[in-house]
Structure formats: structure tokens, C-alpha cells
Design an enzyme around this catalytic site. Structure first.
Site, PDB file in Angstrom:
ATOM      1  N   GLU A 289     -56.675  -2.187  45.139  1.00  0.00           N
ATOM      2  CA  GLU A 289     -56.233  -3.504  44.672  1.00  0.00           C
ATOM      3  C   GLU A 289     -54.833  -3.464  44.079  1.00  0.00           C
ATOM      4  OE1 GLU A 289     -59.831  -6.560  43.612  1.00  0.00           O
ATOM      5  OE2 GLU A 289     -58.971  -5.420  41.967  1.00  0.00           O
ATOM      6  N   HIS A 310     -70.129  17.774  56.650  1.00  0.00           N
ATOM      7  CA  HIS A 310     -71.002  17.720  57.822  1.00  0.00           C
ATOM      8  C   HIS A 310     -70.934  16.358  58.510  1.00  0.00           C
ATOM      9  CE1 HIS A 310     -72.988  21.606  56.852  1.00  0.00           C
ATOM     10  NE2 HIS A 310     -72.606  21.265  55.627  1.00  0.00           N
ATOM     11  N   LYS A 424     -62.554 -15.888  49.823  1.00  0.00           N
ATOM     12  CA  LYS A 424     -63.230 -16.878  48.987  1.00  0.00           C
ATOM     13  C   LYS A 424     -62.968 -18.290  49.503  1.00  0.00           C
ATOM     14  CE  LYS A 424     -62.901 -14.105  44.750  1.00  0.00           C
ATOM     15  NZ  LYS A 424     -62.369 -14.056  43.374  1.00  0.00           N
TER      16      LYS A 424
END
Length: 447
Positions: A289, A310, A424
Site C-alpha cells: 500500500e 517444495h 469500492k
């Protein structure tokens, strides 16, 4: 007492020590900009001197409130998203027993989390597990209207009030919110909830050392005084008065920016201690951010080793050479487990008999570092003496300080996040939220 420390020796190759130290003037200028408060986002610098400004009275108030919840509740749900969730989760997961919820002699409430997703199944299952249990809520939201935590709080508040009545519920709900404004502040004042303030000048991803993190961490039985003390010591160690060569936050910021300029676009935060998983999740938000804007920024990723050797190990070893690693290396473990001798030795591990499991882990760490460096992956190491509240406090402040410096070196405002509004806006338009009629019409025409 030891401190966490930084070693960039294995990062040198793609870039030289001379190149890193050539950034000294710029890095120290950026530290000065932070401390003088004359850079971009300077209204969100409350975290900078936060550790040393926390008073004993403030800590006592948090501890007393935590004790009330601990006395009333067998489960406490912390509601929050992003910085209102990840710091708490990081500390609790790192310092509590890995199988805490199965311990019969537990002294602290089980910490659960909500409001960090919009998963209907998650909320249903959380509500189900809370039935018949004495639970409390810590609701963390500056506005009280952020969708994910607001939804979770609406649901869990009703469940708690239905279970114990509104009068008792108000003694089991704590609101951490704005001092004067917002829906949660209004509700808390109306209902008589105990409240703590999210400072106006501290952004969410920098808020773990405010009541946002300190209250739920205290509820979990962890020493917030040790956590703050560690942060205070790192605040001093990375002050603007500390020379570049001794300032690990400045050197880390300079090294990662020099690597970025030389084509290393992805930073992988690695650990060889499974309890540090959520430290990396907190770190990813902090740097993602803060730096990912204006078409710039190192992409923060993480791996838990040896587990991810792995899976992601192949890519790290042989994939595109656009990566570098920062490894949190823990010196001492809390417990001792020796490898036993097995008479049949079918697994061929008797050569390890009598050794501590951590010795095997340390050799895996060293072998991995050498392999990755040989494979063209620069390696920065953050040495951590042990996993404790004090050293996590140091680690938090170190990464925060380096993030502020690094963002300014990159030429971005490290304290805003304009990009998070895009989803949003679309979500509210799709949900037909009042006031979004034009956006709703436009976006539905695209579907």
C-alpha cells in the site's frame, strides 16, 4: 540486550556496496524529510514518534480493559481489516502456542477474527462456533462504515445482544475508532461502549502500536509493554541523528531501492520459522500500500520455508531473475526437540540423531541462502535474536521506518492509498447503493 540487525552482504553482486552507499545522501535526506514533516503525506506521520510517546497511563487503561474482557469472555472477536487486523494477528500467531485453542489449561480467551473478508460461509461458521460461548467484541474501524467490518459487526453485535441482553453486551464490546466523528463513534457514544481512539495522524497499516493492535494483543495475554519497549529502542536506533552506516532502516531502504533500479522488481520476505507467517502478511500490506502507486513500486511477496521450497522453491531458484529476498532469521528457539535414534534407520536419518531439530532447520536456511544467491537472487538478512514481544516491537518499527524512507526515495507518497477506492466504487454501484445511481447504470452497461 541484543537487537535485531541487518546484513546485506549476500545482496551484493547485482549491486555493489559502493552503489548502496552512494544512496547515503538521498536516504538521509528522506529521513530528514520524515522527521521535519515536510514531505508528501505529512499529516500521517503520527507513527514516527508513537512508541516513545505512549504513556504508562495509556498502557494501564488498555491492560485494564483487556482484563475486563478476559474475565468475562472465553472468546474475543477482533473485527477489522487490513492494518486493523494484520498487526494483531501477526503478534498473536507469533507469540501464542501454535495449538493454543487445544490447550486445556489456557488462561486467555481464544482470539478470533472477523471483518477481514465478506465470506458468508466464514461468518456463518463463526456465528455457529460462538453459540453457547461467552464472547466479546473489539470493533476496530475509524469510520464505522467500511463494508467488511461493518457487516461483521452488525451480525455479531445482534448475536451478542440476543445472547446476553443489550446491557451486558455493552460491557463486552469495545470500539476503537475516531475521537469525534463517524458511525462507530456515534454508536459507541449512544450505547455506552468503552472506546479507544485511532489517532488522526496514523494510517491503518502503521497502527499496530496504537490501541488498534495493543488492546487485542493484551487480551491474548501478551505483554504490550515489552512490545512497545522494543519499538522504542528501534525508534532510537533509526533516528535521523544516527549515521547512515549505523542506521539499519536507511541501509535497508537504500539497498532495496538500488536493487529495484537494477531490475529486481519483486521482494520476497522469507522466514524459516512458521510462527512468522502473519508478520509477512502484515509486511506485505505495509509495503504494498505504501509503495505501489504512480506506476512504480517493488511487489511484496512472501514464502514460509522450508514449506514453500517444495512449491515456490523451483521458481525462486530458476525463474525470471527479477526477484530478491529478505530473510528474517531467528537465532534462538523457545523449546528443544532432539532427533531420536531409530534402530532400523529405514529413513536414513540416524546421521541426525542427537541433533536439535533447529540445527537441521538452520542448515536448511544456510543451504537455501547459498543456493539462491548462486542462482542470482540477492539476499538481505534480518537477524532476530528470538521470537519475543520485544523483538517483534523492534521488527515492526524497523519495517515502518524503512518503509517511509523507501517510499520517499522511490518518489511516491508512502502514506496514502488512492488505488483501493476503485473496487469500492464498482462494488457499491453493483449493489445499487444510494448515491451511486449513475455509476450503477454505467457499470451494468459493461456487463
Amino acid at each position: 540486550m541484543k537487537n535485531i540487525s541487518l546484513n546485506i552482504d549476500k545482496a551484493l553482486g547485482t549491486v555493489s556496496k559502493e552503489q548502496v552507499y552512494a544512496q547515503e545522501a538521498k536516504a538521509m535526506e528522506c529521513i530528514a524529510t520524515l522527521h521535519n514533516g515536510n514531505g508528501a503525506g505529512n499529516d500521517f506521520l503520527g507513527w514516527l514518534h508513537l512508541p516513545s510517546s505512549i504513556t504508562d497511563a495509556e498502557l494501564a487503561d488498555i491492560e485494564n480493559t483487556a482484563n475486563v474482557l478476559r474475565s468475562k469472555c472465553e472468546v474475543v472477536v477482533a473485527i477489522g481489516i487490513g492494518g486493523s487486523y494484520l498487526g494483531t494477528k501477526a503478534v498473536v500467531e507469533a507469540l501464542n502456542n501454535s495449538f493454543d485453542w487445544l490447550q486445556n489449561d489456557r488462561k486467555n480467551p481464544v482470539m478470533l477474527y472477523a471483518g477481514h473478508n465478506i465470506g458468508e460461509d466464514y461468518l456463518y461458521e463463526l456465528s455457529e462456533v460462538l453459540k453457547g460461548k461467552q464472547f466479546g467484541i473489539i470493533n476496530i474501524s475509524k469510520s464505522g462504515t467500511t463494508t467488511e467490518p461493518a457487516l461483521a459487526f452488525r451480525i455479531l453485535k445482534k448475536q451478542l445482544e440476543d445472547a446476553v441482553g443489550k446491557e451486558e453486551a455493552k460491557h463486552r464490546i469495545v470500539a476503537i475508532t475516531d475521537a469525534k466523528r463517524g458511525a462507530l463513534r456515534t454508536l459507541a457514544d449512544q450505547e455506552g461502549y468503552k472506546t479507544f481512539i485511532i489517532p488522526d495522524n496514523v494510517g491503518g497499516r502503521f497502527s499496530v502500536l496504537t490501541p488498534v493492535g495493543l488492546l487485542p494483543i493484551a487480551v491474548a495475554g501478551i505483554s504490550i509493554r515489552d512490545l512497545v519497549a522494543g519499538a522504542v529502542s528501534m525508534e532510537k536506533a533509526t533516528d535521523a541523528s544516527v549515521p547512515f552506516a549505523d542506521n539499519m532502516a536507511a541501509i535497508y531502504a537504500a539497498t532495496r531501492n538500488e536493487l529495484y533500479k537494477n531490475g529486481k522488481k519483486i521482494e520476497i520476505l522469507a522466514n524459516f520459522h512458521p510462527k512468522l507467517h502473519y508478520i509477512a502478511e502484515w509486511w506485505k500490506q505495509l509495503y504494498g500500500e505504501s509503495e505501489g502507486k504512480d506506476g512504480k513500486g517493488i511487489f511484496p511477496a512472501s514464502v514460509d520455508l522450508t514449506t514453500d521450497l517444495h512449491s515456490m522453491g523451483q521458481w525462486i531458484q530458476d525463474g525470471e531473475r527479477t526477484i530478491f529476498e529478505t530473510v528474517i532469521s531467528v537465532e534462538a528457539t523457545d523449546h528443544s526437540v532432539l532427533v531420536p535414534t531409530d534402530e532400523a534407520d529405514l529413513d536414513g536419518l540416524n546421521f541426525l540423531a542427537g541433533k536439535h531439530v533447529d540445527e537441521v532447520n538452520k542448515m536448511a536456511e544456510l543451504g537455501t541462502q547459498l543456493a539462491h544467491v548462486d542462482g542470482g537472487v540477492p539476499n538481505i538478512k534480518v537477524n532476530m535474536p528470538e521470537v519475543s514481544a520485544f523483538y517483534i516491537g523492534q521488527l515492526f518499527y524497523f519495517f515502518e521506518k524503512a518503509c517511509g524512507i523507501s517510499g520517499y526515495m522511490l518518489g511516491v507518497n508512502p502514506f496514502n492509498q488512492p488505488g483501493v477506492e476503485a473496487y469500492k466504487k464498482n462494488m457499491f454501484a453493483l449493489l445499487n447503493k444510494p448515491g451511486y445511481e449513475k455509476e450503477s447504470e454505467a457499470i451494468k452497461a459493461r456487463l
